[in-house]
Design a protein around this motif. Structure first.
Motif, PDB file in Angstrom:
ATOM      1  N   THR A 135      76.884 -28.540-143.545  1.00  0.00           N
ATOM      2  CA  THR A 135      78.224 -28.080-143.910  1.00  0.00           C
ATOM      3  C   THR A 135      78.653 -26.896-143.059  1.00  0.00           C
ATOM      4  N   PHE A 136      77.776 -25.930-142.907  1.00  0.00           N
ATOM      5  CA  PHE A 136      78.124 -24.680-142.214  1.00  0.00           C
ATOM      6  C   PHE A 136      78.532 -24.908-140.764  1.00  0.00           C
ATOM      7  N   PHE A 137      77.854 -25.800-140.060  1.00  0.00           N
ATOM      8  CA  PHE A 137      78.129 -26.042-138.641  1.00  0.00           C
ATOM      9  C   PHE A 137      79.223 -27.092-138.409  1.00  0.00           C
ATOM     10  N   HIS A 138      79.710 -27.725-139.471  1.00  0.00           N
ATOM     11  CA  HIS A 138      80.706 -28.777-139.251  1.00  0.00           C
ATOM     12  C   HIS A 138      82.077 -28.147-139.012  1.00  0.00           C
ATOM     13  N   VAL A 139      82.814 -28.689-138.070  1.00  0.00           N
ATOM     14  CA  VAL A 139      84.093 -28.095-137.677  1.00  0.00           C
ATOM     15  C   VAL A 139      85.076 -28.016-138.840  1.00  0.00           C
ATOM     16  N   THR A 140      84.986 -28.935-139.799  1.00  0.00           N
ATOM     17  CA  THR A 140      85.945 -28.934-140.901  1.00  0.00           C
ATOM     18  C   THR A 140      85.708 -27.805-141.900  1.00  0.00           C
ATOM     19  N   THR A 141      84.596 -27.098-141.779  1.00  0.00           N
ATOM     20  CA  THR A 141      84.330 -25.965-142.663  1.00  0.00           C
ATOM     21  C   THR A 141      84.991 -24.693-142.151  1.00  0.00           C
ATOM     22  N   LEU A 142      85.419 -24.683-140.902  1.00  0.00           N
ATOM     23  CA  LEU A 142      86.085 -23.519-140.326  1.00  0.00           C
ATOM     24  C   LEU A 142      87.460 -23.314-140.963  1.00  0.00           C
ATOM     25  N   HIS A 171      75.486 -19.973-146.590  1.00  0.00           N
ATOM     26  CA  HIS A 171      74.487 -20.678-145.787  1.00  0.00           C
ATOM     27  C   HIS A 171      73.114 -20.053-145.980  1.00  0.00           C
ATOM     28  N   ASN A 172      72.088 -20.810-145.640  1.00  0.00           N
ATOM     29  CA  ASN A 172      70.724 -20.285-145.480  1.00  0.00           C
ATOM     30  C   ASN A 172      70.572 -19.897-144.022  1.00  0.00           C
ATOM     31  N   GLU A 173      70.107 -18.701-143.773  1.00  0.00           N
ATOM     32  CA  GLU A 173      70.010 -18.212-142.398  1.00  0.00           C
ATOM     33  C   GLU A 173      69.118 -19.099-141.544  1.00  0.00           C
ATOM     34  N   HIS A 174      69.669 -19.516-140.374  1.00  0.00           N
ATOM     35  CA  HIS A 174      68.881 -20.242-139.377  1.00  0.00           C
ATOM     36  C   HIS A 174      68.404 -21.612-139.855  1.00  0.00           C
ATOM     37  N   ALA A 175      69.041 -22.180-140.876  1.00  0.00           N
ATOM     38  CA  ALA A 175      68.567 -23.458-141.415  1.00  0.00           C
ATOM     39  C   ALA A 175      68.708 -24.596-140.414  1.00  0.00           C
ATOM     40  N   TYR A 176      69.483 -24.397-139.359  1.00  0.00           N
ATOM     41  CA  TYR A 176      69.628 -25.405-138.301  1.00  0.00           C
ATOM     42  C   TYR A 176      68.453 -25.385-137.335  1.00  0.00           C
ATOM     43  N   SER A 177      67.675 -24.318-137.341  1.00  0.00           N
ATOM     44  CA  SER A 177      66.677 -24.088-136.306  1.00  0.00           C
ATOM     45  C   SER A 177      65.317 -24.679-136.669  1.00  0.00           C
ATOM     46  N   PRO A 178      64.569 -25.125-135.672  1.00  0.00           N
ATOM     47  CA  PRO A 178      63.199 -25.585-135.945  1.00  0.00           C
ATOM     48  C   PRO A 178      62.265 -24.477-136.430  1.00  0.00           C
ATOM     49  N   MET A 179      62.658 -23.206-136.206  1.00  0.00           N
ATOM     50  CA  MET A 179      61.895 -22.067-136.718  1.00  0.00           C
ATOM     51  C   MET A 179      62.840 -21.190-137.529  1.00  0.00           C
ATOM     52  N   CYS A 180      62.480 -20.922-138.793  1.00  0.00           N
ATOM     53  CA  CYS A 180      63.363 -20.183-139.705  1.00  0.00           C
ATOM     54  C   CYS A 180      62.640 -18.995-140.329  1.00  0.00           C
ATOM     55  N   PRO A 181      63.399 -17.973-140.747  1.00  0.00           N
ATOM     56  CA  PRO A 181      62.793 -16.884-141.526  1.00  0.00           C
ATOM     57  C   PRO A 181      62.737 -17.229-143.005  1.00  0.00           C
ATOM     58  N   ASN A 182      61.632 -16.935-143.636  1.00  0.00           N
ATOM     59  CA  ASN A 182      61.505 -17.136-145.083  1.00  0.00           C
ATOM     60  C   ASN A 182      62.239 -16.042-145.851  1.00  0.00           C
ATOM     61  N   TYR A 183      62.321 -14.833-145.242  1.00  0.00           N
ATOM     62  CA  TYR A 183      62.936 -13.709-145.942  1.00  0.00           C
ATOM     63  C   TYR A 183      63.999 -13.033-145.083  1.00  0.00           C
ATOM     64  N   LEU A 184      65.046 -12.554-145.748  1.00  0.00           N
ATOM     65  CA  LEU A 184      66.065 -11.703-145.137  1.00  0.00           C
ATOM     66  C   LEU A 184      66.080 -10.389-145.890  1.00  0.00           C
ATOM     67  N   HIS A 188      82.680 -32.211-150.995  1.00  0.00           N
ATOM     68  CA  HIS A 188      81.855 -32.055-152.196  1.00  0.00           C
ATOM     69  C   HIS A 188      80.839 -30.932-152.002  1.00  0.00           C
ATOM     70  N   LEU A 189      80.180 -30.917-150.870  1.00  0.00           N
ATOM     71  CA  LEU A 189      79.174 -29.885-150.605  1.00  0.00           C
ATOM     72  C   LEU A 189      79.812 -28.497-150.564  1.00  0.00           C
ATOM     73  N   ARG A 190      80.971 -28.385-149.912  1.00  0.00           N
ATOM     74  CA  ARG A 190      81.640 -27.087-149.861  1.00  0.00           C
ATOM     75  C   ARG A 190      81.987 -26.596-151.266  1.00  0.00           C
ATOM     76  N   SER A 191      82.438 -27.509-152.111  1.00  0.00           N
ATOM     77  CA  SER A 191      82.780 -27.144-153.481  1.00  0.00           C
ATOM     78  C   SER A 191      81.558 -26.667-154.254  1.00  0.00           C
ATOM     79  N   VAL A 192      80.427 -27.316-154.068  1.00  0.00           N
ATOM     80  CA  VAL A 192      79.192 -26.910-154.749  1.00  0.00           C
ATOM     81  C   VAL A 192      78.765 -25.514-154.300  1.00  0.00           C
ATOM     82  N   TYR A 193      78.793 -25.270-153.004  1.00  0.00           N
ATOM     83  CA  TYR A 193      78.432 -23.943-152.488  1.00  0.00           C
ATOM     84  C   TYR A 193      79.331 -22.865-153.091  1.00  0.00           C
ATOM     85  N   ARG A 194      80.628 -23.081-152.987  1.00  0.00           N
ATOM     86  CA  ARG A 194      81.568 -22.054-153.457  1.00  0.00           C
ATOM     87  C   ARG A 194      81.396 -21.771-154.950  1.00  0.00           C
TER      88      ARG A 194
END
Length: 419
Positions: free
Chosen positions: A315-322, A193-206, A358-364
């Motif tokens: 993808t990260f927040f969807h229940v089927t990814t757990l 995942h990209n950190e905090h990508a769900y949030s209206p405010m995100c960090p550019n760097y980790l 499909h998205l999960r496969s691309v990430y992995r």
């Protein structure tokens, strides 16, 4: 004059500091009583014990051949070391590991004990440019003594560390806006995942700091988000661009983080005020339970490069990814609208299972990993690199700080019907 000269002289003619210098490691010396026999070239590069560097130049002006015990001429006393600061690059080496393609730049210290806080000073532009070019920069072999040392490195790399707000995972604050990486059980993995990508405010760097590497596993795999973006099926990409992503979260139901932790307050009024300020809809659905909803873009334009990048938590927040066991437990206990996290298309319609798979496969398929070493520091451009975590055994202590906030909505890519 021949560049190589051989001579001997009484050690009273040179200072004790010279004899104690690491220059001896660069010269060939033969010690016989009080006399030294040296073979050297007029110019040497030496590294001082305290990590600083200098170039020592010898200006003898003439050749000299002497027998052991012979008194040196007076001009020998005029020989002086001339310190010339070396470029900082001379204290480190840079390489690209083939298995990562061009998505990881490794900078390794070549001077033992070289402090990362000192080396990174004045290098903000250089390091952020490298992070932008590669997505990730691994700083290895440098010295870090404590959390405060790491805080200084973070400030040098990307400015003051950000507070972790609108939280989604359990973390422990160790220093000023320095946190443990997600405190999930050791036997669980964390999806890319990209950190905090769900949030209206995100960090550019980790910025990650490995204080204690685990005995086994516990890697932080990273993936090139430019390659992920290009690998996504154009039809899937177009559908998300057209409709966006809707995030629904529930707090206080006995699973996941309570709203008091997420918003760092015990006052519901503070929660409502904060949500309104960042465009999040807050709803108190029952006594002590909160539900939030907000829409976000599927893709954004990178602020520095202009690259169009897949950036969301669909993808990260969807229940089927757990993991299956966790997913089945949650679905048995909660109705869909009450799940701790769930994602939809921006209009509220469900996302097709095949699109998610499909998205999960691309990430992995995009992930690459290295083994943590003590004092490793990993700098990520949070837009251009995704990260994950593998299960581990033994004590693992990896810290993280976030830097330079931005609003994804400001860089959102709008749907272009004829594109």
């Amino acid at each position: 004059m021949d560049l190589e000269q051989r001579f001997s002289f009484d050690n009273r003619m040179i200072g004790a500091a010279f004899l104690a210098s690491p220059l001896r490691r660069a010269l060939h010396a033969r010690i016989a009583g009080r006399h030294f026999s040296w073979r050297f070239r007029p110019c040497w590069n030496v590294l001082l014990a305290d990590g600083e560097s200098e170039r020592t130049e010898w200006r003898s002006g003439r050749g000299l051949s002497m027998k052991p015990g012979q008194i040196a001429p007076p001009w020998i006393a005029t020989i002086r070391r001339k310190p010339v600061p070396l470029r900082a690059e001379d204290l480190s080496r840079r390489e690209i590991w083939p298995e990562f393609g061009d998505s990881l730049c490794v900078i390794e210290a070549e001077a033992p004990g070289l402090r990362l806080a000192d080396w990174t000073a004045g290098r903000t532009e250089q390091l952020t440019e490298l992070a932008t070019r590669h997505g990730a920069v691994l700083l290895r072999g440098f010295s870090l003594t404590d959390v405060q040392d790491f805080e200084k490195c973070v400030e040098n790399v990307c400015g003051a560390a950000l507070e972790y707000r609108f939280r989604a995972s359990p973390r422990t604050e160790i220093g000023h806006n320095v946190y443990t990486a997600t405190d999930y059980p050791a036997d669980q993995s964390i999806f890319p995942h990209n950190e905090h990508a769900y949030s209206p405010m995100c960090p550019n760097y980790l910025v990650f700091f490995c204080q204690t590497p685990p005995l086994q596993g516990g890697e932080t795999p990273i993936g090139d988000n430019r390659r992920i973006t290009s690998a996504i099926d154009p039809a899937v990409k177009a559908e998300f661009l057209r409709r966006g992503v809707l995030y629904v979260r529930n707090y206080g139901a006995g699973f996941g983080l309570p709203w008091q932790t997420v918003f760092q307050t015990n006052d519901p009024t503070d929660v409502e005020r904060y949500c309104a300020s960042i465009g999040v809809e807050a709803e108190w659905v029952s006594e002590g339970r909160l539900r939030t909803r907000q829409a976000g873009p599927a893709m954004i334009r990178h602020p520095r490069t202009g690259d169009e990048i897949w950036f969301n938590h669909a993808t990260f927040f969807h229940v089927t990814t757990l993991p299956p066991v966790v997913r089945k437990s949650l679905q048995a206990e909660f109705a869909e609208q009450d799940l701790p996290t769930q994602t939809y298309y921006g209009d509220g319609a469900p996302i097709e299972p095949e699109a998610l798979e499909h998205l999960r496969s691309v990430y992995r398929g995009a992930m690459r990993m290295f083994t943590w070493r003590a004092n490793d520091v990993l700098v990520l451009d949070n837009i251009l690199a995704v990260h994950a975590r593998t299960p581990f055994s033994g004590l693992r202590r990896v810290l993280v700080a976030m830097g330079k906030a931005f609003r994804p909505h400001d860089w959102a890519i709008e749907w272009r019907e004829n594109a």
